[in-house]
Motif scaffolding. Structure first.
Motif, mmCIF file in Angstrom:
data_model
loop_
_atom_site.group_PDB
_atom_site.id
_atom_site.type_symbol
_atom_site.label_atom_id
_atom_site.label_comp_id
_atom_site.label_asym_id
_atom_site.label_seq_id
_atom_site.Cartn_x
_atom_site.Cartn_y
_atom_site.Cartn_z
ATOM 1 N N ILE A 193 0.834 -1.200 0.000
ATOM 2 C CA ILE A 193 0.000 0.000 0.000
ATOM 3 C C ILE A 193 0.872 1.255 0.000
ATOM 4 C CG2 ILE A 193 -1.648 1.314 1.398
ATOM 5 C CD1 ILE A 193 -2.802 -1.434 2.279
ATOM 6 N N ALA A 194 1.965 1.222 0.758
ATOM 7 C CA ALA A 194 2.880 2.368 0.799
ATOM 8 C C ALA A 194 3.549 2.588 -0.563
ATOM 9 C CB ALA A 194 3.927 2.146 1.882
ATOM 10 N N GLN A 195 3.781 1.510 -1.294
ATOM 11 C CA GLN A 195 4.413 1.618 -2.613
ATOM 12 C C GLN A 195 3.460 2.173 -3.669
ATOM 13 O OE1 GLN A 195 5.964 -2.251 -3.677
ATOM 14 N NE2 GLN A 195 7.092 -2.450 -1.752
ATOM 15 N N HIS A 196 2.183 1.904 -3.526
ATOM 16 C CA HIS A 196 1.188 2.293 -4.541
ATOM 17 C C HIS A 196 0.214 3.288 -3.921
ATOM 18 C CE1 HIS A 196 2.712 -0.936 -7.075
ATOM 19 N NE2 HIS A 196 2.610 -1.754 -6.042
ATOM 20 N N LYS A 197 0.645 4.531 -3.817
ATOM 21 C CA LYS A 197 -0.128 5.551 -3.113
ATOM 22 C C LYS A 197 -1.404 5.944 -3.850
ATOM 23 C CE LYS A 197 3.975 7.391 -0.808
ATOM 24 N NZ LYS A 197 3.644 6.712 0.451
ATOM 25 N N GLY A 198 -1.521 5.594 -5.131
ATOM 26 C CA GLY A 198 -2.732 5.914 -5.875
ATOM 27 C C GLY A 198 -3.860 4.927 -5.641
ATOM 28 N N ALA A 199 -3.568 3.816 -4.982
ATOM 29 C CA ALA A 199 -4.595 2.802 -4.745
ATOM 30 C C ALA A 199 -5.601 3.295 -3.718
ATOM 31 C CB ALA A 199 -3.951 1.504 -4.273
ATOM 32 N N ARG A 200 -6.866 3.001 -3.967
ATOM 33 C CA ARG A 200 -7.941 3.381 -3.054
ATOM 34 C C ARG A 200 -8.680 2.153 -2.504
ATOM 35 N NH1 ARG A 200 -5.291 7.012 -3.264
ATOM 36 N NH2 ARG A 200 -5.669 9.159 -3.940
ATOM 37 N N MET A 201 -8.720 1.081 -3.306
ATOM 38 C CA MET A 201 -9.434 -0.129 -2.917
ATOM 39 C C MET A 201 -8.500 -1.328 -2.979
ATOM 40 S SD MET A 201 -13.024 0.554 -4.924
ATOM 41 C CE MET A 201 -12.243 1.429 -6.262
#
Length: 248
Positions: A193-201
């Motif tokens: 999650i920290a690597q992919h800051k654009g993720a929302r779900m």
């Protein structure tokens, strides 16, 4: 009225307003586990703007208490091109025979908006089913439908719902907003999650864990919008995601 009297009057009015607001606030969803015959089963498959969805409802007279509940399905959750629950297992009980069913869910209407087509929903006891089993001819519970979209329900309901999904694979996999979960994410998942800051779900599975909540979420996919607002899978194989049925 002097200034002190005015201040006291305003305080009393504000206190009364807050008390009225508190009284109007709906009660937090509570966990329910019921067993009884499914009566007046109603199923619908309908077109919802850009995808097909399925829903069902029935009445259940609880064998333990004798009380009758209106049972509602959780509606399917569309997100971009993907279906994030609910899941039908493909089994088709004969509902005209009023089979014995078991449900685990929460009290109230766990749907947005809080309605169910043209049903009045004026029954005194209403529950939203998150797992539905039916009693097969072999006297064994078989899973008919389950909800996959997770959010926070209440301190009482959350661990009960989680317990029925823990340490299981699909169809007990779950989806939800990253910032809206009762359980923490596993350390590996937190790194993703920290690597992919654009993720929302996320799409993931629940594991039993030695933490204060008792469970954690292990991520399989991370999903969010690209710069154009279209859905993109930041982590995981998009080919293994469940697509919406958009063939009108």
């Amino acid at each position: 009225m002097n200034k002190l009297g005015t201040i006291i009057s305003i305080g009393v009015l504000l206190g009364a307003s807050y008390e009225a607001m508190a009284q109007k606030k709906p009660a937090a969803p509570q966990p329910v586990e019921l067993i009884g015959k499914a009566i007046d089963f109603h199923f619908t498959r309908n077109w919802a703007t850009y995808y097909w969805r399925e829903d069902f409802t029935f009445l259940l007279k609880d064998e333990k208490t004798g009380k009758t509940w209106r049972i509602l399905s959780r509606e399917p959750t569309p997100a971009y091109d993907w279906r994030m629950g609910t899941t039908f297992t493909g089994l088709k009980p004969d509902w005209t025979k009023q089979p014995r069913v078991r449900i685990v869910g929460v009290t109230g209407i766990d749907r947005l908006p809080a309605n169910f087509y043209d049903f009045k929903l004026d029954e005194p006891l209403i529950a939203t089913a998150h797992l539905v089993w039916f009693d097969s001819a072999q006297d064994a519970w078989k899973l008919y439908n389950l909800n996959n979209w997770f959010h926070k329900w209440s301190a009482e309901a959350d661990p009960v719902i989680y317990s029925h999904y823990a340490d299981k694979q699909a169809p007990h996999d779950i989806y939800g907003f990253i910032n809206g979960q009762a359980a923490p994410f596993s350390s590996r998942s937190q790194e993703l999650i920290a690597q992919h800051k654009g993720a929302r779900m996320f799409h993931g599975v629940i594991r039993a864990a030695k933490n204060t909540f008792g469970y954690e979420i292990d991520v399989l996919h991370l999903v969010g919008p690209d710069k154009g607002g279209n859905g993109v899978v930041f982590h995981g194989d998009p080919r293994t995601m469940t697509m919406l049925d958009r063939k009108k």
